[in-house]
Design a protein around this motif. Structure first.
Motif, PDB file in Angstrom:
ATOM      1  N   SER A 221      44.164 -39.552 -13.309  1.00 58.52           N
ATOM      2  CA  SER A 221      45.352 -39.042 -12.628  1.00 58.52           C
ATOM      3  C   SER A 221      46.208 -40.155 -12.034  1.00 58.52           C
ATOM      4  O   SER A 221      47.292 -39.883 -11.507  1.00 58.52           O
ATOM      5  CB  SER A 221      44.933 -38.077 -11.516  1.00 58.52           C
ATOM      6  OG  SER A 221      44.074 -38.732 -10.589  1.00 58.52           O
ATOM      7  N   ASP A 222      45.746 -41.388 -12.125  1.00 52.32           N
ATOM      8  CA  ASP A 222      46.467 -42.511 -11.522  1.00 52.32           C
ATOM      9  C   ASP A 222      47.851 -42.652 -12.166  1.00 52.32           C
ATOM     10  O   ASP A 222      47.967 -42.742 -13.397  1.00 52.32           O
ATOM     11  CB  ASP A 222      45.667 -43.798 -11.730  1.00 52.32           C
ATOM     12  CG  ASP A 222      46.180 -44.952 -10.881  1.00 52.32           C
ATOM     13  OD1 ASP A 222      47.404 -45.158 -10.820  1.00 52.32           O
ATOM     14  OD2 ASP A 222      45.339 -45.664 -10.292  1.00 52.32           O
TER      15      ASP A 222
ATOM     16  N   VAL B  66      42.870 -49.091 -12.008  1.00 50.95           N
ATOM     17  CA  VAL B  66      42.793 -47.638 -12.192  1.00 50.95           C
ATOM     18  C   VAL B  66      41.355 -47.166 -11.994  1.00 50.95           C
ATOM     19  O   VAL B  66      40.404 -47.784 -12.473  1.00 50.95           O
ATOM     20  CB  VAL B  66      43.292 -47.250 -13.595  1.00 50.95           C
ATOM     21  CG1 VAL B  66      42.963 -45.794 -13.905  1.00 50.95           C
ATOM     22  CG2 VAL B  66      44.787 -47.495 -13.712  1.00 50.95           C
ATOM     23  N   GLU B  67      41.187 -46.042 -11.284  1.00 53.20           N
ATOM     24  CA  GLU B  67      39.858 -45.459 -11.083  1.00 53.20           C
ATOM     25  C   GLU B  67      39.766 -44.020 -11.561  1.00 53.20           C
ATOM     26  O   GLU B  67      38.667 -43.478 -11.660  1.00 53.20           O
ATOM     27  CB  GLU B  67      39.467 -45.524  -9.601  1.00 53.20           C
ATOM     28  CG  GLU B  67      39.260 -46.946  -9.088  1.00 53.20           C
ATOM     29  CD  GLU B  67      38.734 -46.965  -7.670  1.00 53.20           C
ATOM     30  OE1 GLU B  67      38.777 -45.898  -6.995  1.00 53.20           O
ATOM     31  OE2 GLU B  67      38.265 -48.036  -7.232  1.00 53.20           O
TER      32      GLU B  67
ATOM     33  N   HIS C 288      47.197 -34.653 -17.714  1.00 53.41           N
ATOM     34  CA  HIS C 288      48.008 -35.633 -16.979  1.00 53.41           C
ATOM     35  C   HIS C 288      49.181 -36.170 -17.795  1.00 53.41           C
ATOM     36  O   HIS C 288      49.799 -37.169 -17.422  1.00 53.41           O
ATOM     37  CB  HIS C 288      47.117 -36.785 -16.515  1.00 53.41           C
ATOM     38  CG  HIS C 288      46.051 -36.353 -15.555  1.00 53.41           C
ATOM     39  ND1 HIS C 288      46.325 -35.723 -14.359  1.00 53.41           N
ATOM     40  CD2 HIS C 288      44.695 -36.446 -15.627  1.00 53.41           C
ATOM     41  CE1 HIS C 288      45.200 -35.455 -13.731  1.00 53.41           C
ATOM     42  NE2 HIS C 288      44.195 -35.875 -14.478  1.00 53.41           N
TER      43      HIS C 288
ATOM     44  N   ALA D 294      49.607 -45.106 -12.539  1.00 51.48           N
ATOM     45  CA  ALA D 294      49.735 -46.347 -13.308  1.00 51.48           C
ATOM     46  C   ALA D 294      49.534 -46.120 -14.796  1.00 51.48           C
ATOM     47  O   ALA D 294      49.970 -46.934 -15.623  1.00 51.48           O
ATOM     48  CB  ALA D 294      48.724 -47.377 -12.794  1.00 51.48           C
TER      49      ALA D 294
ATOM     50  N   HIS E  70      35.644 -40.055 -10.630  1.00 53.08           N
ATOM     51  CA  HIS E  70      36.486 -39.475  -9.579  1.00 53.08           C
ATOM     52  C   HIS E  70      37.329 -38.300 -10.073  1.00 53.08           C
ATOM     53  O   HIS E  70      38.235 -37.861  -9.352  1.00 53.08           O
ATOM     54  CB  HIS E  70      37.404 -40.548  -8.989  1.00 53.08           C
ATOM     55  CG  HIS E  70      36.668 -41.698  -8.366  1.00 53.08           C
ATOM     56  ND1 HIS E  70      35.848 -41.549  -7.272  1.00 53.08           N
ATOM     57  CD2 HIS E  70      36.613 -43.013  -8.709  1.00 53.08           C
ATOM     58  CE1 HIS E  70      35.318 -42.724  -6.950  1.00 53.08           C
ATOM     59  NE2 HIS E  70      35.766 -43.621  -7.808  1.00 53.08           N
ATOM     60  N   GLU E  71      37.045 -37.790 -11.255  1.00 53.86           N
ATOM     61  CA  GLU E  71      37.800 -36.644 -11.750  1.00 53.86           C
ATOM     62  C   GLU E  71      37.353 -35.387 -11.003  1.00 53.86           C
ATOM     63  O   GLU E  71      36.159 -35.092 -10.910  1.00 53.86           O
ATOM     64  CB  GLU E  71      37.594 -36.467 -13.256  1.00 53.86           C
ATOM     65  CG  GLU E  71      37.922 -37.707 -14.077  1.00 53.86           C
ATOM     66  CD  GLU E  71      39.327 -38.233 -13.835  1.00 53.86           C
ATOM     67  OE1 GLU E  71      40.258 -37.415 -13.710  1.00 53.86           O
ATOM     68  OE2 GLU E  71      39.487 -39.464 -13.774  1.00 53.86           O
TER      69      GLU E  71
END
Length: 283
Positions: free
Chosen positions: A137-138, A133-134, A161, A140, A222-223
């Protein structure tokens, strides 16, 4: 100090070397009488490890020792819990002259130039299903139980999310002599009570490096929607102490490599200034 309280603007300044080296004369005369000339007086939480600790083991303690050595002064601490009333009862009460770590732009203090940038992190088992996960919003993460400090910026993202229902909240403003969200959250993760821990990187990174080799620290860079999850960290001084601020700015500029080395050794995730990439560890 806490970075999750947010910062609104970038304050950048450059100064000449003379402001650092002036230990007497004009520069000294302009410094407020409230700033000690006999000790590097630090306002700090006695139980905020890995940042500050009364036993001197926090990385902010090491930074204080570095700055005091450059000024050829001893370190003198005023200890007070990093909770409501911290600035009022330390810096504003003139019991000390500098807070070693404070979010840039906070109105309670006059900020120095920032000396590092970091972000909130997701801590997960290295061999677990969330290791790739990065971003929050993933997909997973759906159905996962995440530990989060209530009221911190990541809490807004997990609500967006749909991750709140199974989240486990931890208190934000606490007296860390009795309750410590970072260590408590990582203990819950180790026990399998949660699937991931959302922590301020300068807390989570060092704790994982020291005691949890089985965990992975993922900076959340990465948000795309607010609130942002990265912050520039400064030192805080009393409002109006411009000469003292400039002296500390000069120390920061001249000793940035040593500062970075202390932070990296501690395990603090370091980002470039705009929070879009992780700096090389230098290792």
């Amino acid at each position: 100090m806490h970075a999750w309280r947010g910062a609104k603007r970038l304050v950048a300044a450059t100064i000449g070397a003379a402001l650092l080296t002036s230990q007497a004369g004009v520069g000294l005369a302009q410094t407020s009488d409230l700033v000690s000339q006999t000790a590097f007086r630090v306002c700090a939480d006695p139980a905020n490890y890995p940042m500050s600790s009364e036993d001197g083991t926090g990385y902010e303690n090491r930074l204080a020792e570095l700055f005091a050595a450059k000024l050829e002064l001893p370190v003198d601490y005023t200890w007070y819990p990093m909770a409501t009333g911290f600035i009022r009862n330390t810096l504003r009460a003139n019991r000390c002259d500098v807070v070693m770590g404070y979010a840039q732009g906070h109105e309670l203090v006059l900020n120095t130039n920032h000396y590092f940038t970091s972000a909130y992190v997701l801590v997960v088992p290295k061999d677990g299903p969330l290791a790739g996960v990065e971003a929050l919003s993933d997909p997973a993460l759906q159905g996962s139980s995440l530990g989060v400090v209530a009221g911190s910026p990541p809490a807004t993202h997990i609500a967006r999310h749909g991750l709140v229902a199974k989240a486990r909240p931890y208190h934000l403003m606490v007296d860390r002599r009795y309750e410590s969200p970072g260590p408590d959250m990582l203990a819950s993760l180790k026990a399998g009570e949660i699937d991931g821990a959302l922590l301020w990187g300068p807390i989570g990174g060092p704790l994982v490096k020291e005691g949890y080799p089985e965990f992975k620290v993922i900076p959340l860079i990465h948000e795309e929607l607010p609130p942002r999850l990265f912050y520039r960290i400064t030192m805080g001084v009393r409002q109006g102490e411009k000469v003292w601020q400039r002296q500390l700015n000069s120390l920061i500029r001249r000793n940035q490599d040593e500062i970075n080395a202390i932070l990296r050794e501690a395990g603090v995730p370091l980002l470039e200034d705009f929070g879009t990439s992780v700096l090389d560890s230098g290792q």
